[in-house]
Design an enzyme around this catalytic site. Structure first.
Site, PDB file in Angstrom:
ATOM      1  N   ASP A 179       0.824  -1.209   0.000  1.00 55.75           N
ATOM      2  CA  ASP A 179       0.000   0.000   0.000  1.00 55.75           C
ATOM      3  C   ASP A 179       0.858   1.259   0.000  1.00 55.75           C
ATOM      4  O   ASP A 179       0.599   2.205  -0.754  1.00 55.75           O
ATOM      5  CB  ASP A 179      -0.901   0.019   1.230  1.00 55.75           C
ATOM      6  CG  ASP A 179      -2.174  -0.791   1.046  1.00 55.75           C
ATOM      7  OD1 ASP A 179      -2.470  -1.190  -0.089  1.00 55.75           O
ATOM      8  OD2 ASP A 179      -2.878  -1.017   2.043  1.00 55.75           O
ATOM      9  N   ILE A 180       1.843   1.293   0.870  1.00 59.33           N
ATOM     10  CA  ILE A 180       2.671   2.499   1.001  1.00 59.33           C
ATOM     11  C   ILE A 180       3.421   2.777  -0.294  1.00 59.33           C
ATOM     12  O   ILE A 180       3.442   3.920  -0.797  1.00 59.33           O
ATOM     13  CB  ILE A 180       3.662   2.355   2.173  1.00 59.33           C
ATOM     14  CG1 ILE A 180       2.914   2.270   3.511  1.00 59.33           C
ATOM     15  CG2 ILE A 180       4.643   3.519   2.182  1.00 59.33           C
ATOM     16  CD1 ILE A 180       2.139   3.490   3.900  1.00 59.33           C
TER      17      ILE A 180
END
Length: 407
Positions: A179-180
């Site tokens: 996600d990051i």
């Protein structure tokens, strides 16, 4: 001093982590970010706790998870499922530079909020779609979540203790790694598209996928396979291409040694009292140390246990050999370097609630980041945005609220 993206407006239709991570960075850089949330509920992560902050009335507020990725935004409660809500969002898109969304492929078309629909009202719009698997391919319609993407994208196959060791199994990373990185790739793509628009006047659609991003950051491990033809395996805390580059037990804990070149290795084994290892043809060069890892590491394990972590850090740092302790997160925020860099920040919400945060790690010399707005209360910008950006008066806002179109 205005931020480098001051004057740009972002319409954030995303939720959870990857999309909001991107738009938080854009907010840090000075863009105005309008976060559209479902009336009465908001982003799922507002409830992803504990821990929660405490509201002025003593009730539980938003979860720390939400606070970690929504700094600097205005929250506007609009019911996207209603025709009037869709019109409000289209009207905002017409006045925005960037739209960020993370719905399933085609999910916004039924609302008239897909790229082609919004491009018709704003040809200069930069529209970033973030999905699990991208807009094309056999998996395009599947939902994607960080944990499963870490598994499918290969990072778990090289993370964790090697087979045969205690606790051996594929292991996810302790934060939402896919996600990051996907949020970061969205930020990079949006800024590149802004530069293209500056030259040509044209907006565009950006397609970013969790799986693509995860594969993209396999980095040297991907090339180790593509060049060598052998899939890398789990090595615990060891490095596939550098030796010794791993953790060692010390007299009172553990230390990370990052002995990255042959000069450092010679100094390292000298301090360890094993200078002859630097002259051993098996270990003299890094390529030999990688090949003969199984023979070298056992020779280092017991000597490393003879001093404390602090004693080793002092000895190795004086010889310019990279090393360091393994800090718990409370120790991270107490670290003198972290304190000196100002990485912990504090913000005050408009209701007086104090909200901690972590600073953006990018330091600009000419346009320093200003942390002016805490993560928003649900709907804290509804009236402000509809009034100032769309010109709605108090009566119309009241009507929309009574009809459930806005919160």
């Amino acid at each position: 001093m205005p931020g480098p993206l001051a004057g740009l407006r972002v319409l954030d239709l995303s939720r959870v982590l990857a999309g909001p991570w991107c738009t938080q960075i854009l907010a840090d850089f000075g863009a105005e970010v309008i976060k559209v949330e479902k009336p009465g509920e908001g982003d799922d992560t507002r409830g992803w706790g504990p821990p929660f902050i405490t509201n002025p009335d003593g009730s539980k507020g938003d979860a720390a998870y939400f606070l970690s990725t929504n700094r600097g935004k205005w929250s506007v409660e609009i019911d996207m499922a209603s025709a009037e809500g869709q019109k409000l969002i289209r009207d905002l898109a017409a006045k925005s530079d960037i739209v960020m969304e993370n719905f399933k492929v085609g999910g916004l078309k039924k609302y008239g909020l897909d790229y082609e629909s919004l491009k018709a009202v704003n040809p200069r719009l930069i529209y970033c779609s973030l999905t699990g698997f991208g807009q094309t391919g056999p998996y395009a319609q599947r939902a994607g979540y960080d944990f499963m993407i870490q598994g499918m994208g290969g990072i778990m196959s090289v993370t964790g203790q090697p087979d045969g060791m205690p606790g051996a199994e594929p292991m996810k990373i302790g934060v939402a790694f896919a996600d990051i990185f996907t949020g970061l790739y969205c930020t990079i793509g949006i800024q590149a598209a802004l530069f293209h628009r500056e030259r040509t006047g044209e907006g565009q659609h950006i397609d970013v996928a969790l799986l693509d991003s995860q594969v993209g950051v396999l980095a040297n491990q991907a090339l180790n396979y593509l060049v060598g033809g052998k899939a890398p395996t789990r090595l615990g805390n060891a490095h596939p291409n550098i030796v010794p580059y791993q953790t060692f037990a010390t007299k009172d804990g553990h230390i990370i040694m990052a002995v990255a070149n042959d000069r450092q290795f010679k100094e390292y084994v000298g301090i360890l009292g094993l200078p002859h290892l630097a002259e051993d043809e098996r270990f003299k060069l890094n390529r030999g140390r990688v090949i003969n890892r199984a023979e070298l590491i056992p020779l280092l394990v017991e000597p490393m246990k003879t001093r404390t972590t602090a004693e080793w850090v002092q000895a190795f740092e004086s010889a310019a050999i990279p090393c360091g302790p393994i800090n718990a997160i409370d120790q991270v925020f107490a670290n003198e370097q972290v304190l000196a860099r100002g990485l912990q920040i504090g913000l005050t919400r408009d209701d007086g609630v104090q909200v901690p945060g972590v600073a953006n790690p990018i330091v600009f010399s000419g346009t320093p980041i200003q942390y002016d707005k805490a993560p928003p209360r649900l709907g804290d910008g509804t009236e402000k945005v509809l009034r100032e950006e769309l010109g709605l008066d108090a009566d119309e806002i009241a009507r929309l609220r009574k009809a459930g179109v806005i919160g």
